[in-house]
Design a protein around this motif. Structure first.
Motif, mmCIF file in Angstrom:
data_model
loop_
_atom_site.group_PDB
_atom_site.id
_atom_site.type_symbol
_atom_site.label_atom_id
_atom_site.label_comp_id
_atom_site.label_asym_id
_atom_site.label_seq_id
_atom_site.Cartn_x
_atom_site.Cartn_y
_atom_site.Cartn_z
ATOM 1 N N ASP A 1 -6.834 -26.032 -12.052
ATOM 2 C CA ASP A 1 -5.857 -27.045 -11.675
ATOM 3 C C ASP A 1 -6.530 -28.195 -10.933
ATOM 4 N N GLN A 2 -7.447 -27.870 -10.018
ATOM 5 C CA GLN A 2 -8.156 -28.904 -9.265
ATOM 6 C C GLN A 2 -9.021 -29.758 -10.190
ATOM 7 N N LYS B 1 -6.389 -21.877 -9.798
ATOM 8 C CA LYS B 1 -6.418 -22.967 -8.817
ATOM 9 C C LYS B 1 -7.616 -23.892 -9.067
ATOM 10 N N GLN C 1 -6.821 -32.117 -12.017
ATOM 11 C CA GLN C 1 -6.398 -33.244 -11.171
ATOM 12 C C GLN C 1 -7.511 -34.277 -11.041
ATOM 13 N N TRP C 2 -8.741 -33.817 -10.856
ATOM 14 C CA TRP C 2 -9.857 -34.745 -10.764
ATOM 15 C C TRP C 2 -10.014 -35.528 -12.063
#
Length: 58
Positions: free
Chosen positions: A44-45, A41, A48-49
């Protein structure tokens, strides 16, 4: 010494240390699984950033 007597602690001898068994292996597996999910997770974050910054530079 006074502290160990207060807490009712005692030193284990070598034979007692060798006989100790403990812990549930399922808990170790759950800990590993939880760590892998958390790291996934987090990755993944971060991804995305990165993509958001790449597509919308300031």
């Amino acid at each position: 010494m006074k502290q160990t007597q207060l807490l009712k602690m005692r030193e284990l001898n070598r034979n007692e240390l060798l006989e100790i068994r403990g812990g549930n292996p399922i808990l170790v597996g759950l800990g590993v699984l939880t760590t892998l999910i958390s790291l996934g997770k987090a990755a993944d974050q971060v991804g995305q950033w990165f993509v958001q910054g790449w597509n919308n530079p300031k």
